[in-house]
Design a protein around this motif. Structure first.
Motif, PDB file in Angstrom:
ATOM      1  N   LEU A  85      43.116  61.102  45.156  1.00  0.00           N
ATOM      2  CA  LEU A  85      42.619  60.554  43.889  1.00  0.00           C
ATOM      3  C   LEU A  85      43.402  61.142  42.708  1.00  0.00           C
ATOM      4  O   LEU A  85      43.745  60.433  41.759  1.00  0.00           O
ATOM      5  N   ARG A  86      43.709  62.426  42.787  1.00  0.00           N
ATOM      6  CA  ARG A  86      44.489  63.037  41.691  1.00  0.00           C
ATOM      7  C   ARG A  86      45.867  62.375  41.592  1.00  0.00           C
ATOM      8  O   ARG A  86      46.391  62.170  40.498  1.00  0.00           O
ATOM      9  N   THR A  87      46.432  61.999  42.757  1.00  0.00           N
ATOM     10  CA  THR A  87      47.729  61.306  42.742  1.00  0.00           C
ATOM     11  C   THR A  87      47.584  59.936  42.076  1.00  0.00           C
ATOM     12  O   THR A  87      48.384  59.554  41.211  1.00  0.00           O
ATOM     13  N   SER A  88      46.542  59.194  42.454  1.00  0.00           N
ATOM     14  CA  SER A  88      46.345  57.850  41.867  1.00  0.00           C
ATOM     15  C   SER A  88      46.113  57.941  40.368  1.00  0.00           C
ATOM     16  O   SER A  88      46.621  57.124  39.594  1.00  0.00           O
ATOM     17  N   VAL A  89      45.314  58.933  39.952  1.00  0.00           N
ATOM     18  CA  VAL A  89      45.015  59.081  38.521  1.00  0.00           C
ATOM     19  C   VAL A  89      46.294  59.467  37.773  1.00  0.00           C
ATOM     20  O   VAL A  89      46.592  58.913  36.701  1.00  0.00           O
ATOM     21  N   ALA A  90      47.072  60.403  38.337  1.00  0.00           N
ATOM     22  CA  ALA A  90      48.312  60.836  37.663  1.00  0.00           C
ATOM     23  C   ALA A  90      49.266  59.655  37.506  1.00  0.00           C
ATOM     24  O   ALA A  90      49.906  59.489  36.463  1.00  0.00           O
ATOM     25  N   GLU A  91      49.326  58.787  38.527  1.00  0.00           N
ATOM     26  CA  GLU A  91      50.206  57.606  38.427  1.00  0.00           C
ATOM     27  C   GLU A  91      49.741  56.686  37.302  1.00  0.00           C
ATOM     28  O   GLU A  91      50.528  56.157  36.532  1.00  0.00           O
ATOM     29  N   ARG A  92      48.436  56.516  37.209  1.00  0.00           N
ATOM     30  CA  ARG A  92      47.893  55.626  36.173  1.00  0.00           C
ATOM     31  C   ARG A  92      48.130  56.208  34.770  1.00  0.00           C
ATOM     32  O   ARG A  92      48.488  55.503  33.842  1.00  0.00           O
ATOM     33  N   LEU A  93      47.928  57.512  34.638  1.00  0.00           N
ATOM     34  CA  LEU A  93      48.171  58.165  33.343  1.00  0.00           C
ATOM     35  C   LEU A  93      49.652  58.010  32.955  1.00  0.00           C
ATOM     36  O   LEU A  93      49.974  57.701  31.805  1.00  0.00           O
ATOM     37  N   THR A  94      50.535  58.219  33.922  1.00  0.00           N
ATOM     38  CA  THR A  94      51.974  58.118  33.651  1.00  0.00           C
ATOM     39  C   THR A  94      52.307  56.706  33.170  1.00  0.00           C
ATOM     40  O   THR A  94      53.047  56.522  32.208  1.00  0.00           O
ATOM     41  N   ARG A  95      51.715  55.715  33.848  1.00  0.00           N
ATOM     42  CA  ARG A  95      51.933  54.316  33.446  1.00  0.00           C
ATOM     43  C   ARG A  95      51.428  54.059  32.035  1.00  0.00           C
ATOM     44  O   ARG A  95      51.942  53.241  31.309  1.00  0.00           O
ATOM     45  N   ASN A  96      50.369  54.773  31.657  1.00  0.00           N
ATOM     46  CA  ASN A  96      49.777  54.601  30.329  1.00  0.00           C
ATOM     47  C   ASN A  96      50.354  55.580  29.305  1.00  0.00           C
ATOM     48  O   ASN A  96      49.662  56.033  28.411  1.00  0.00           O
ATOM     49  N   ARG A  97      51.593  55.942  29.478  1.00  0.00           N
ATOM     50  CA  ARG A  97      52.376  56.736  28.515  1.00  0.00           C
ATOM     51  C   ARG A  97      51.933  58.189  28.412  1.00  0.00           C
ATOM     52  O   ARG A  97      52.103  58.821  27.381  1.00  0.00           O
ATOM     53  N   LEU A  98      51.352  58.707  29.492  1.00  0.00           N
ATOM     54  CA  LEU A  98      51.018  60.128  29.513  1.00  0.00           C
ATOM     55  C   LEU A  98      51.560  60.708  30.833  1.00  0.00           C
ATOM     56  O   LEU A  98      50.824  60.826  31.832  1.00  0.00           O
ATOM     57  N   PRO A  99      52.861  61.045  30.865  1.00  0.00           N
ATOM     58  CA  PRO A  99      53.479  61.498  32.117  1.00  0.00           C
ATOM     59  C   PRO A  99      52.692  62.662  32.739  1.00  0.00           C
ATOM     60  O   PRO A  99      52.424  63.654  32.062  1.00  0.00           O
ATOM     61  N   SER A 100      52.286  62.498  33.995  1.00  0.00           N
ATOM     62  CA  SER A 100      51.401  63.493  34.626  1.00  0.00           C
ATOM     63  C   SER A 100      51.723  63.634  36.099  1.00  0.00           C
ATOM     64  O   SER A 100      52.131  62.673  36.757  1.00  0.00           O
ATOM     65  N   GLU A 101      51.498  64.840  36.608  1.00  0.00           N
ATOM     66  CA  GLU A 101      51.604  65.134  38.034  1.00  0.00           C
ATOM     67  C   GLU A 101      50.195  65.302  38.586  1.00  0.00           C
ATOM     68  O   GLU A 101      49.281  65.665  37.822  1.00  0.00           O
ATOM     69  N   PRO A 102      50.013  65.082  39.894  1.00  0.00           N
ATOM     70  CA  PRO A 102      48.667  65.273  40.466  1.00  0.00           C
ATOM     71  C   PRO A 102      48.061  66.636  40.117  1.00  0.00           C
ATOM     72  O   PRO A 102      46.868  66.743  39.836  1.00  0.00           O
ATOM     73  N   ASP A 103      48.909  67.660  40.080  1.00  0.00           N
ATOM     74  CA  ASP A 103      48.393  69.009  39.799  1.00  0.00           C
ATOM     75  C   ASP A 103      47.913  69.190  38.359  1.00  0.00           C
ATOM     76  O   ASP A 103      47.257  70.182  38.042  1.00  0.00           O
ATOM     77  N   ASP A 104      48.282  68.269  37.483  1.00  0.00           N
ATOM     78  CA  ASP A 104      47.805  68.364  36.085  1.00  0.00           C
ATOM     79  C   ASP A 104      46.349  67.906  35.955  1.00  0.00           C
ATOM     80  O   ASP A 104      45.739  68.060  34.893  1.00  0.00           O
ATOM     81  N   VAL A 105      45.838  67.267  37.027  1.00  0.00           N
ATOM     82  CA  VAL A 105      44.566  66.528  36.916  1.00  0.00           C
ATOM     83  C   VAL A 105      43.452  67.238  37.676  1.00  0.00           C
ATOM     84  O   VAL A 105      43.668  67.753  38.766  1.00  0.00           O
ATOM     85  N   LEU A 106      42.269  67.236  37.077  1.00  0.00           N
ATOM     86  CA  LEU A 106      41.065  67.732  37.758  1.00  0.00           C
ATOM     87  C   LEU A 106      40.027  66.598  37.730  1.00  0.00           C
ATOM     88  O   LEU A 106      39.807  66.000  36.674  1.00  0.00           O
ATOM     89  N   ILE A 107      39.452  66.306  38.867  1.00  0.00           N
ATOM     90  CA  ILE A 107      38.464  65.218  38.949  1.00  0.00           C
ATOM     91  C   ILE A 107      37.085  65.763  38.557  1.00  0.00           C
ATOM     92  O   ILE A 107      36.694  66.850  38.994  1.00  0.00           O
ATOM     93  N   THR A 108      36.364  64.986  37.756  1.00  0.00           N
ATOM     94  CA  THR A 108      35.041  65.433  37.291  1.00  0.00           C
ATOM     95  C   THR A 108      33.981  64.371  37.567  1.00  0.00           C
ATOM     96  O   THR A 108      34.307  63.215  37.859  1.00  0.00           O
ATOM     97  N   THR A 109      32.739  64.790  37.438  1.00  0.00           N
ATOM     98  CA  THR A 109      31.612  63.877  37.661  1.00  0.00           C
ATOM     99  C   THR A 109      31.360  63.119  36.344  1.00  0.00           C
ATOM    100  O   THR A 109      30.514  63.496  35.543  1.00  0.00           O
ATOM    101  N   GLY A 110      32.159  62.079  36.136  1.00  0.00           N
ATOM    102  CA  GLY A 110      32.157  61.361  34.857  1.00  0.00           C
ATOM    103  C   GLY A 110      32.962  62.145  33.827  1.00  0.00           C
ATOM    104  O   GLY A 110      33.143  63.370  33.962  1.00  0.00           O
ATOM    105  N   SER A 111      33.438  61.444  32.789  1.00  0.00           N
ATOM    106  CA  SER A 111      34.175  62.189  31.767  1.00  0.00           C
ATOM    107  C   SER A 111      33.227  63.009  30.913  1.00  0.00           C
ATOM    108  O   SER A 111      33.629  63.939  30.228  1.00  0.00           O
ATOM    109  N   GLN A 112      31.927  62.671  30.977  1.00  0.00           N
ATOM    110  CA  GLN A 112      30.947  63.494  30.260  1.00  0.00           C
ATOM    111  C   GLN A 112      30.989  64.925  30.790  1.00  0.00           C
ATOM    112  O   GLN A 112      30.904  65.887  30.036  1.00  0.00           O
TER     113      GLN A 112
END
Ligand SMILES: Cc1ncc(COP(=O)(O)O)c(C=O)c1O
Length: 408
Positions: free
Chosen positions: A90-117
């Motif tokens: 999931l961190r890989t998928s999210v990092a790919e999406r962020l990169t596509r949305n002009r925020l270059p990211s690696e899976p290790d930059d991302v932490l998954i949370t229970t909602g953004s809240q």
């Protein structure tokens, strides 16, 4: 505002302190307006009040399939505990999406949370000491005010105009307050629908760098753009690289019931947030993460987001058209380029909280604007969500509201 304690306790006249609860809960408040709105689940009600994504637009079949695949592909794994930072896939998928949305990211930059809240609450715990100042755009997302205050923050509002937060005002407040952080919603903000312009993003990133405060960039609505060009996230600007936390969510592009969000932050902060999360819920649901991963990788998400954009754009247009035809003279509102909300102001010094009970009797609801301010509210404002109802009902709801307001 009322005390958050249940009515029985309030009726018995006991405060949080008398009940030997923590000092921090004495500062928590539940709004009378929210309590009033929570009671109105009548089917005849046309509600512009909820910040809820439209349930008729959920991809129920796709999400159902995602859960089926997640469970059948590796049942022993998806029902097991899993790492606090979230699944690698999931961190890989999210990092790919962020990169596509002009925020270059690696899976290790991302932490998954229970909602953004939760990402917001964890960030607040990591950055805010009791009494630290946190700046917010005025008005802002109500539950952000609550999460920041619960962490001990002294919240101070910064004025904004049609282009979002005003950098000159921010600079003045920063020099006076020496804040630990600035919280903002850069795209189609809740509650105002406003988007922060590109030059202002640069100006704010520079101020963060110069004065050494964190930027908490909360962006659940960015992908719901109907028209115009997307601006680069503040977190992608070099000045803000080591000073910004970006929060994202599956709630508005997928479904909020999965309670999936993410946080992208510099390593030192991410590590601290990970330890805090461990103490709070160990990790976000393994099976939900597996289903969301399947959904993000299945090719279904992009057409779904396209559909949401088209439908929400139609609903926004219906709302703007009906407002133009029906609202009393002197009423003003904005034209958001995406998201879910229109921000409206009645003429003069009307208090929209006093209009609400009459609106509810006419089966239409909105959120009075005062709750979204950290101080000195403009009581003539209201938040209208165009997301939940189809165009025909939006027009009917605004007809009812216009009658309540003495127009139409
Ligand atoms: C600005 C903002 N941030 C965060 C959230 C929380 O979203 P989530 O469902 O990801 O917890 C919301 C929800 O409405 C929101 O409007």
């Amino acid at each position: 505002m009322t005390d958050v304690l249940p009515d029985d306790d309030a009726a018995a006249g006991q405060s949080a302190r008398e009940l030997l609860m923590a000092h921090r809960v004495t500062r928590l408040a539940s709004s009378v307006v929210r309590d009033l709105l929570a009671m109105t689940q009548r089917p005849a009600l046309i509600s512009f009040a909820g910040g809820l994504p439209a349930p008729d637009l959920f991809d129920v079949a796709g999400l159902g399939l995602a859960f089926e695949r997640a469970i059948t592909s590796d049942p022993r794994r998806v029902f097991q505990y899993s790492p606090t930072e979230g699944s690698d896939q999931l961190r890989t998928s999210v990092a790919e999406r962020l990169t596509r949305n002009r925020l270059p990211s690696e899976p290790d930059d991302v932490l998954i949370t229970t909602g953004s809240q939760q990402a917001l609450a964890l960030t607040a715990l990591a950055l805010v000491d009791t009494g630290s100042t946190v700046l917010v755009e005025e008005p802002t997302y109500l539950a952000a005010l609550q999460a920041l205050q619960l962490a001990g923050a002294r919240v101070v509002g910064v004025p904004s105009d049609e282009e979002g937060l005003e950098p000159a005002a921010l600079e003045r407040v920063v020099k006076r307050e020496r804040p630990a952080a600035l919280y903002l919603v850069p795209n189609f903000a809740n509650p105002t629908g406003k988007t922060l312009s590109a030059p202002r993003r640069v100006a704010i990133a520079r101020l963060a760098h110069e004065h050494g405060f964190w930027v908490i960039e909360d962006d659940p609505y960015g992908e719901l753009r109907f028209e115009g060009e997307a601006h680069a996230p503040l977190s992608s600007l070099p000045e803000a690289a080591d000073r910004s936390v970006y929060l994202g969510s599956f709630s508005k592009i997928g479904a909020p019931g999965l309670r999936l969000g993410w946080l992208r932050a510099p390593e030192a902060l991410r590590r601290v947030v990970c330890v805090i999360k461990q103490s709070i819920d160990l990790h976000t649901s393994t099976v939900d993460q597996a289903a969301a991963t399947w959904y993000l990788q299945s090719g279904r998400i992009d057409p779904h987001v396209e559909l949401l954009r088209a439908k929400y754009a139609g609903r926004r247009n219906a709302m703007l058209g009906a407002l133009g035809e029906l609202m009393p003279p002197g009423t003003t509102w904005n034209k958001p380029e995406g998201g879910m909300f229109v921000w409206l102001r009645l003429k003069g010094d009307v208090d929209t909280a006093e209009v609400l009970p009459r609106a509810l009797s006419s089966n239409v609801a909105f959120v009075p604007g005062a709750a979204f301010y950290s101080s000195s509210p403009d009581r003539a404002t209201m938040r209208l969500s165009f997301a939940t109802h189809p165009p025909r009902e939006i027009v009917e709801g605004l007809r009812r509201l216009a009658l309540v307001l003495g127009a139409g």
